[in-house]
Design a protein around this motif. Structure first.
Motif: not given
Lengths: 119, 119
Positions: A6, A16, A9-10, A13, A81-82, A87-90, A78-79, A84-85
């Motif tokens: 968490e 970004l 991700l904080d 994000f 970001m995985a 999380w969004l993919r869900y 870039a790793a 985060a992506e």
DNA sequence: CTGATGATCAACCATATGGTTTATAATATC
DNA sequence: GATATTATAAACCATATGGTTGATCATCAG
């Protein structure tokens, strides 16, 4: 473990959530390694200001720094970001009802970004 | 247009950069519509505080509100995440390169060792 | 009408953020 | 050694953020 994720991700994000920083990442993705001042040059901002942005990206684990003499070379990491992506993919299933729209978006992005990546 | 997209990414990533708000979105994804106080209940936070989080999510376009009597029902509006995910997806190739390499290695090994092998 | 409930608003507070300027450290270059 | 270049550090400023408390509004139940 979950708390750590968490927190990650904080910070990712958060890093970004600034267009200057996103543009810096894009530059690193396109041009590879760049010095801090080279990263700073496109923006009407002091070097110190840009340096702080780089530090935020580095703290988020999105950029790695290699110091050579007085020049600090930055490269994309870039790793981070995985997660985060992922999380969004869900949430993809909640918008893929309008699959056509999404696909158009991604295709445009893909054509704009990835040249000759096909095998 | 691009500026608008940048602004959208700013607010969306910013909204996602808080674990309470991410958890609220997850709740909405799992349970569907929820009132503000129902969204607030898991957190040791005043209702006013949670209400501000909902407002941030709403301003970012990630949540829609339907007022019925004195109850404000919120539901997930996932479409706004598509742009953010598309932005991140551009960078996938920078972290999947290792996987691509590994896959090529395994494939070569596979072809060398066992013929007609299924994937 | 009265009172309880769901929610927002306004004011406030502490801290974070994005930016500046000035100073400083480290390294090249002359 | 003197000076210019690359970058950070420190102090500062304005504004944003995440949270609180207390007031207000609207609505539902007696």
């Amino acid at each position: 473990m979950v708390d750590h994720q968490e927190a990650t991700l904080d910070t990712v994000f958060q890093a970004l959530a600034d267009s200057t920083r996103r543009a810096m990442l894009r530059t690193l993705a396109e041009d590879g390694e760049k010095s801090v001042s080279a990263l700073a040059s496109p923006y009407s901002m002091t070097l110190a200001g840009a340096s702080k942005h780089v530090k935020v990206l580095e703290a988020a684990g999105l950029v790695r720094r290699r110091v050579e003499g007085r020049i600090h070379y930055c490269r994309l990491e870039a790793a981070r970001m995985a997660e985060a992506e992922a999380w969004l993919r869900y949430y993809e299933r909640f918008w893929t009802r309008r699959l056509d729209t999404l696909e158009a978006l991604l295709k445009a992005e893909d054509e704009q970004a990835g040249e000759g990546k096909r095998l």
